[in-house]
Design an enzyme around this catalytic site. Structure first.
Site, short mmCIF file in Angstrom:
data_model
loop_
_atom_site.label_atom_id
_atom_site.label_comp_id
_atom_site.label_asym_id
_atom_site.label_seq_id
_atom_site.Cartn_x
_atom_site.Cartn_y
_atom_site.Cartn_z
N SER A 195 -13.84 102.65 32.87
CA SER A 195 -12.93 102.44 33.99
C SER A 195 -12.32 101.03 33.92
O SER A 195 -11.64 100.72 32.93
CB SER A 195 -13.68 102.69 35.30
OG SER A 195 -12.79 102.86 36.37
N HIS B 45 -15.27 111.38 36.50
CA HIS B 45 -14.95 110.00 36.11
C HIS B 45 -16.10 109.40 35.28
O HIS B 45 -16.25 108.18 35.21
CB HIS B 45 -14.70 109.15 37.36
CG HIS B 45 -14.02 107.84 37.09
ND1 HIS B 45 -12.79 107.72 36.47
CD2 HIS B 45 -14.41 106.56 37.38
CE1 HIS B 45 -12.46 106.44 36.37
NE2 HIS B 45 -13.42 105.71 36.91
N ASP C 173 -10.90 114.28 36.07
CA ASP C 173 -11.11 112.94 36.61
C ASP C 173 -10.37 112.83 37.94
O ASP C 173 -9.15 113.02 37.98
CB ASP C 173 -10.60 111.89 35.62
CG ASP C 173 -10.99 110.47 35.99
OD1 ASP C 173 -10.80 110.08 37.17
OD2 ASP C 173 -11.50 109.74 35.12
#
Length: 209
Positions: free
Chosen positions: A86, A192, A157
């Site tokens: 991320s 995610h 996601d």
């Protein structure tokens, strides 16, 4: 913080670069699990809290990654593998514009800030100003500084659409050769990547060979 000895430096050092919001990195997501498994396999790994954990600003994170490399690399500062998730993936991309790495693993990376003002303020993302892009990604420098890449993304996601990851892939996969390899893996149903994914461990092991 333990300094890796010169004799151990033949194996790249792995540095885990977390997503934002992680004040206790080893208790967040899968970072602590990956750290333990790599150490168990005698692969040196650094898993330390990052400064500015909520804003994850580029001006803070990229120099901090460099400091971790310098503190833990006894000989070759380029003998490092970054595992960025991320916001950590964005920091890894920008790090690669400046410094050499043995390999980089990107997990849930995005091309743009997706209109989020907080993400925009972090300083990682290109901006379109009247048709001209400012703060562009310097993919040529990234490819020059790192010859081995693995990218993971999921089709579900909730934060980053698949096309955002594919834009990063498009920038990095071009010009592949025997010396340069880019492996993009879309793993369905992983959200995610909040949970540990064995594929990430396998990717790091393959980069260490």
């Amino acid at each position: 913080m333990m300094l890796v000895t010169k004799s151990a430096q033949l194996t790249p050092i792995v540095i885990i670069c977390p997503g934002n919001g992680c004040t206790k990195i080893r208790e967040s997501n899968w970072y602590g699990t990956l750290h333990r498994l790599l150490l168990k396999k005698s692969i040196p790994c650094v898993c330390e809290n990052f400064p500015d954990p909520y804003r994850a600003r580029r001006e803070k994170w990229v120099p901090y990654i460099r400091s971790l490399v310098e503190q833990n690399s006894a000989a070759d500062l380029g003998n490092v593998i970054l595992v960025g998730h991320s916001s950590g993936a964005q920091a890894s991309l920008r790090y690669a514009e400046l410094y050499p790495s043995h390999g980089i693993v990107l997990v849930s990376a995005t091309y743009s800030d997706l209109g989020d003002s907080g993400e925009r303020a972090s300083g990682y993302y290109p901006q379109n100003n009247g048709g001209e892009e400012s703060n562009p990604y310097r993919f040529d420098e990234m490819k020059k500084n790192c010859k081995r890449w693995v990218q993971f993304h999921s089709d579900d996601d909730p934060f980053i659409p698949l096309y955002e990851a594919e834009r990063i892939c498009d920038g990095l996969k071009t010009g592949e050769s025997e010396e340069y390899l880019y492996d993009y893996q879309m793993l369905p149903g992983r959200s995610h990547f909040f949970e540990f994914a064995p594929e990430i461990l396998e990717a790091v092991e393959s980069l260490c060979k």
